[in-house]
Motif scaffolding. Structure first.
Motif, PDB file in Angstrom:
ATOM      1  N   GLY A 171       0.787  -1.230   0.000  1.00 28.37           N
ATOM      2  CA  GLY A 171       0.000   0.000   0.000  1.00 28.37           C
ATOM      3  C   GLY A 171       0.815   1.273   0.000  1.00 28.37           C
ATOM      4  N   ALA A 172       2.128   1.179  -0.193  1.00 34.62           N
ATOM      5  CA  ALA A 172       2.963   2.385  -0.177  1.00 34.62           C
ATOM      6  C   ALA A 172       2.964   3.058  -1.547  1.00 34.62           C
ATOM      7  CB  ALA A 172       4.394   2.031   0.224  1.00 34.62           C
ATOM      8  N   TYR A 173       2.672   4.347  -1.571  1.00 33.33           N
ATOM      9  CA  TYR A 173       2.666   5.111  -2.821  1.00 33.33           C
ATOM     10  C   TYR A 173       4.040   5.103  -3.473  1.00 33.33           C
ATOM     11  CZ  TYR A 173       2.537   9.316  -5.795  1.00 33.33           C
ATOM     12  OH  TYR A 173       2.639  10.200  -6.849  1.00 33.33           O
ATOM     13  N   ILE A 174       5.098   5.144  -2.664  1.00 37.59           N
ATOM     14  CA  ILE A 174       6.453   5.237  -3.179  1.00 37.59           C
ATOM     15  C   ILE A 174       6.797   4.034  -4.062  1.00 37.59           C
ATOM     16  CG2 ILE A 174       7.535   4.076  -1.201  1.00 37.59           C
ATOM     17  CD1 ILE A 174       8.915   7.156  -3.061  1.00 37.59           C
ATOM     18  N   CYS A 175       6.136   2.911  -3.851  1.00 37.02           N
ATOM     19  CA  CYS A 175       6.440   1.709  -4.640  1.00 37.02           C
ATOM     20  C   CYS A 175       5.900   1.797  -6.063  1.00 37.02           C
ATOM     21  CB  CYS A 175       5.918   0.461  -3.940  1.00 37.02           C
ATOM     22  SG  CYS A 175       6.850   0.059  -2.448  1.00 37.02           S
ATOM     23  N   GLY A 176       5.226   2.884  -6.400  1.00 34.31           N
ATOM     24  CA  GLY A 176       4.897   3.141  -7.796  1.00 34.31           C
ATOM     25  C   GLY A 176       6.113   3.584  -8.589  1.00 34.31           C
ATOM     26  N   ASP A 177       7.151   4.057  -7.891  1.00 33.22           N
ATOM     27  CA  ASP A 177       8.428   4.364  -8.538  1.00 33.22           C
ATOM     28  C   ASP A 177       9.108   3.048  -8.877  1.00 33.22           C
ATOM     29  OD1 ASP A 177      10.908   6.267  -8.976  1.00 33.22           O
ATOM     30  OD2 ASP A 177      11.609   4.624  -7.697  1.00 33.22           O
ATOM     31  N   GLU A 178       9.655   2.949 -10.101  1.00 31.33           N
ATOM     32  CA  GLU A 178      10.152   1.657 -10.556  1.00 31.33           C
ATOM     33  C   GLU A 178      11.272   1.106  -9.684  1.00 31.33           C
ATOM     34  OE1 GLU A 178      11.498   1.904 -14.578  1.00 31.33           O
ATOM     35  OE2 GLU A 178      13.257   3.127 -14.123  1.00 31.33           O
ATOM     36  N   MET A 179      12.141   1.968  -9.170  1.00 33.95           N
ATOM     37  CA  MET A 179      13.261   1.480  -8.370  1.00 33.95           C
ATOM     38  C   MET A 179      12.797   1.033  -6.984  1.00 33.95           C
ATOM     39  SD  MET A 179      15.505   1.661 -10.621  1.00 33.95           S
ATOM     40  CE  MET A 179      17.170   1.463 -10.005  1.00 33.95           C
ATOM     41  N   ALA A 180      11.860   1.765  -6.382  1.00 32.95           N
ATOM     42  CA  ALA A 180      11.297   1.336  -5.102  1.00 32.95           C
ATOM     43  C   ALA A 180      10.492   0.057  -5.275  1.00 32.95           C
ATOM     44  CB  ALA A 180      10.423   2.444  -4.522  1.00 32.95           C
ATOM     45  N   LEU A 181       9.813  -0.057  -6.415  1.00 35.76           N
ATOM     46  CA  LEU A 181       9.054  -1.270  -6.713  1.00 35.76           C
ATOM     47  C   LEU A 181       9.979  -2.483  -6.759  1.00 35.76           C
ATOM     48  CD1 LEU A 181       6.294  -1.569  -9.438  1.00 35.76           C
ATOM     49  CD2 LEU A 181       8.055  -3.306  -9.241  1.00 35.76           C
ATOM     50  N   LEU A 182      11.130  -2.341  -7.386  1.00 32.51           N
ATOM     51  CA  LEU A 182      12.073  -3.461  -7.482  1.00 32.51           C
ATOM     52  C   LEU A 182      12.593  -3.846  -6.101  1.00 32.51           C
ATOM     53  CD1 LEU A 182      14.136  -2.462 -10.660  1.00 32.51           C
ATOM     54  CD2 LEU A 182      12.182  -3.999 -10.506  1.00 32.51           C
ATOM     55  N   GLU A 183      12.850  -2.860  -5.253  1.00 27.85           N
ATOM     56  CA  GLU A 183      13.274  -3.153  -3.889  1.00 27.85           C
ATOM     57  C   GLU A 183      12.193  -3.933  -3.140  1.00 27.85           C
ATOM     58  OE1 GLU A 183      16.406  -1.772  -1.839  1.00 27.85           O
ATOM     59  OE2 GLU A 183      16.746  -2.589  -3.846  1.00 27.85           O
ATOM     60  N   SER A 184      10.947  -3.478  -3.267  1.00 26.85           N
ATOM     61  CA  SER A 184       9.828  -4.149  -2.611  1.00 26.85           C
ATOM     62  C   SER A 184       9.642  -5.564  -3.160  1.00 26.85           C
ATOM     63  CB  SER A 184       8.549  -3.328  -2.793  1.00 26.85           C
ATOM     64  OG  SER A 184       7.438  -3.990  -2.229  1.00 26.85           O
ATOM     65  N   LEU A 185       9.811  -5.712  -4.456  1.00 24.85           N
ATOM     66  CA  LEU A 185       9.661  -7.016  -5.104  1.00 24.85           C
ATOM     67  C   LEU A 185      10.672  -8.026  -4.562  1.00 24.85           C
ATOM     68  CD1 LEU A 185       8.105  -8.533  -7.338  1.00 24.85           C
ATOM     69  CD2 LEU A 185       9.796  -7.691  -8.969  1.00 24.85           C
ATOM     70  N   GLY A 187      11.647  -8.087  -1.574  1.00 23.45           N
ATOM     71  CA  GLY A 187      11.376  -8.296  -0.162  1.00 23.45           C
ATOM     72  C   GLY A 187      12.029  -7.293   0.761  1.00 23.45           C
ATOM     73  N   LYS A 188      12.537  -6.208   0.203  1.00 25.92           N
ATOM     74  CA  LYS A 188      13.183  -5.178   0.998  1.00 25.92           C
ATOM     75  C   LYS A 188      12.235  -4.016   1.263  1.00 25.92           C
ATOM     76  CE  LYS A 188      17.468  -6.316  -1.464  1.00 25.92           C
ATOM     77  NZ  LYS A 188      18.452  -5.816  -2.449  1.00 25.92           N
ATOM     78  N   LYS A 189      12.695  -3.064   2.043  1.00 25.13           N
ATOM     79  CA  LYS A 189      11.912  -1.854   2.298  1.00 25.13           C
ATOM     80  C   LYS A 189      11.755  -1.074   0.997  1.00 25.13           C
ATOM     81  CE  LYS A 189      11.824   2.227   5.309  1.00 25.13           C
ATOM     82  NZ  LYS A 189      12.557   2.971   6.351  1.00 25.13           N
ATOM     83  N   GLY A 190      10.557  -0.588   0.746  1.00 23.35           N
ATOM     84  CA  GLY A 190      10.276   0.101  -0.516  1.00 23.35           C
ATOM     85  C   GLY A 190      10.882   1.485  -0.569  1.00 23.35           C
ATOM     86  N   GLN A 191      12.178   1.554  -0.863  1.00 25.73           N
ATOM     87  CA  GLN A 191      12.855   2.835  -1.031  1.00 25.73           C
ATOM     88  C   GLN A 191      13.583   2.835  -2.371  1.00 25.73           C
ATOM     89  OE1 GLN A 191      15.372   3.288   2.487  1.00 25.73           O
ATOM     90  NE2 GLN A 191      13.850   4.651   3.394  1.00 25.73           N
ATOM     91  N   PRO A 192      13.510   3.937  -3.107  1.00 23.06           N
ATOM     92  CA  PRO A 192      14.140   3.975  -4.434  1.00 23.06           C
ATOM     93  C   PRO A 192      15.646   3.774  -4.375  1.00 23.06           C
ATOM     94  CG  PRO A 192      12.621   5.814  -4.149  1.00 23.06           C
ATOM     95  CD  PRO A 192      12.787   5.176  -2.802  1.00 23.06           C
ATOM     96  N   ARG A 193      16.170   3.097  -5.398  1.00 22.98           N
ATOM     97  CA  ARG A 193      17.613   2.955  -5.543  1.00 22.98           C
ATOM     98  C   ARG A 193      18.145   4.143  -6.339  1.00 22.98           C
ATOM     99  NH1 ARG A 193      17.556  -3.072  -8.283  1.00 22.98           N
ATOM    100  NH2 ARG A 193      16.596  -4.216  -6.563  1.00 22.98           N
ATOM    101  N   LEU A 194      19.438   4.376  -6.171  1.00 23.61           N
ATOM    102  CA  LEU A 194      20.104   5.386  -6.988  1.00 23.61           C
ATOM    103  C   LEU A 194      20.281   4.870  -8.415  1.00 23.61           C
ATOM    104  CD1 LEU A 194      22.856   6.614  -4.519  1.00 23.61           C
ATOM    105  CD2 LEU A 194      21.113   8.058  -5.558  1.00 23.61           C
ATOM    106  N   LYS A 195      20.164   5.766  -9.368  1.00 25.09           N
ATOM    107  CA  LYS A 195      20.443   5.437 -10.774  1.00 25.09           C
ATOM    108  C   LYS A 195      21.557   6.343 -11.272  1.00 25.09           C
ATOM    109  CE  LYS A 195      16.069   5.973 -12.097  1.00 25.09           C
ATOM    110  NZ  LYS A 195      14.825   5.956 -12.895  1.00 25.09           N
TER     111      LYS A 195
END
Length: 438
Positions: A171-185, A187-195
């Motif tokens: 339910g976290a809005y931030i996981c709509g960001d592709e990098m945060a989504l990959l972290e969540s996928l 099994g990690k905390k949904g926070q964006p990675r650096l690119k």
């Protein structure tokens, strides 16, 4: 005829669930037709066709879909390729992907198979919003049907192994960001990675990955069946194709419709959504593409086109094409303040400008609503918004700043008058003379 798009040109023919959404009904509507022929053409042909169609990402960024696919490695190796479908539809006001997941799941599944072939991937994850319970149930039933009919999976009838799995977020809005989504996928905390590294080089589990929106993937098979030129024939150059668009707020018929790109905003509102409540003259402002783009006032909405370039020229954006319509009864300052609270609440806290700035902007906006703010705080707020914008790992900082910037761009006199009215009332209170005279 209502709108520009004719019924024969609609891709999503079961958008409202009036027909059978399961495999038999999907096949009757042309889904899974000639899929093997598309797969047999190979990755280069598939990417070239999607590029020729002019399809741009339907999740908000508007990046060229075919070009994005070509960023994936051209050779298969011990590192598997992955397709990730972003079904984490959390943008306020946006509700288009859920209709695909509920009533057109086989169209999405077919698109996943074709996209996997184009990117030489054998595995696909569909990351769905945690609150989408019915949508997930329908999608999982459709995937089971497709596996049973050997349309997907190992040794399927189309000649390209493709395993499709569904996972859901929390339910976290931030996981709509592709990098945060990959972290969540993972099994990690949904926070964006650096690119960099970008997902095409190092995505899920450090392997080449492409993340695409639900609608972007779902339309691909129909584009290939009808031809890239057919899809490119709708809309203006660089803004081609059909698009799911919606309206909520002060319209007479809020809903989701499929329309041609570049349709005038007023025509879309009047013909599909029953017009503005109280008539067009009662319109105050429109947020054209979900909550994270800048609003435009009524006089601009009358001339605006629903496309990337025209709305960008108006300092706004198409986003997800989910319009939020506000009439003259709406307190637009309070509405933007509410959005500021949303972004403050949904910030993951990783970046200091976003973590500190969103809370600061929300608190000042709340004072703007009542008029308690100082006149000088308007410029101070805009300065902070500009410092948050573009200075975060993901786009949430931009999304928090843009509604505020749009508000002051078009309605600054209204806010200044609100502050003046509050100060004039306080001037009548004993001891308030000096404060009111500042």
């Amino acid at each position: 005829m209502v709108g520009i798009l004719q019924d024969k040109d609609r891709i999503f023919t079961n958008l409202y669930g009036l027909h059978d959404w399961r495999l038999e009904g999907a096949r009757a509507r042309g889904i899974w037709n000639a899929t093997a022929d598309m797969i047999a053409q190979g990755p280069d042909w598939l990417c070239d066709q999607v590029k020729a169609s002019g399809l741009r990402g339907r999740g908000g960024a508007g990046f060229a879909t075919g070009l994005k696919w070509t960023f994936m490695p051209k050779q298969e190796s011990e590192r598997p390729h992955y397709l990730v479908v972003n079904a984490d539809e959390s943008e306020p006001g946006t509700c288009k992907d859920r209709e695909i997941l509920r009533f057109e799941p086989h169209r999405l599944i077919e698109g996943c198979l074709v996209a996997c072939r184009a990117m030489r991937a054998h595995d696909c994850f569909i990351y769905i919003r945690g609150e989408y319970v019915r949508e997930r149930e329908n999608l999982e039933v459709a995937i089971a049907e497709a596996n049973e009919a050997r349309l997907i999976g190992k040794d399927n009838i189309h000649g390209w192994d493709c395993d499709i799995r569904v996972t859901h977020g929390g339910g976290a809005y931030i996981c709509g960001d592709e990098m945060a989504l990959l972290e969540s996928l993972e099994g990690k905390k949904g926070q964006p990675r650096l690119k960099p590294p970008f997902p095409a080089g190092s995505g899920v589990y450090g392997c080449p990955t492409t993340v695409n929106n639900v609608e972007s993937i779902a339309v691909v098979p129909e584009i290939l069946r009808r031809g890239a030129d057919w899809f490119a024939g709708f809309g203006r150059p660089k803004n081609t194709g059909t698009k799911l668009m919606s309206a909520s707020g002060h319209v007479n018929r809020p809903c989701v419709v499929e329309e041609a790109m570049s349709i005038p905003m007023r025509q879309l509102i009047d013909e599909h959504f029953g017009g503005v409540r109280g008539g067009w003259g009662n319109l105050k402002a429109v947020i054209p593409g979900g909550a994270s783009v800048r609003l435009i006032p009524a006089h601009e909405a009358e001339e605006a086109l629903m496309e990337f370039d025209d709305l960008a020229a108006r300092k706004s954006g198409l986003g997800t094409a989910a319009m939020i319509v506000m009439d003259n009864s709406c307190d637009v300052v309070a509405a933007i303040a509410r959005l500021s609270y949303f972004y403050k609440h949904e910030s993951c806290g990783q970046c200091t400008p976003c973590r500190e700035g969103t809370g600061w902007m929300w608190r000042i906006m709340e004072r703007m609503v009542t008029g308690e703010a100082e006149p000088k705080e308007i410029d101070m707020l805009l300065d902070v918004a500009s410092q948050v914008e573009g200075h975060t790992i993901c786009g949430l900082g931009d999304a928090a700043a843009w509604p505020i910037q749009g508000l002051f761009r078009h309605f600054r006199p209204e806010i200044e008058q609100r502050i003046a009215n509050y100060r004039s009332r306080r001037a009548n209170v004993p001891g308030a003379t000096l404060i009111a005279a500042e």
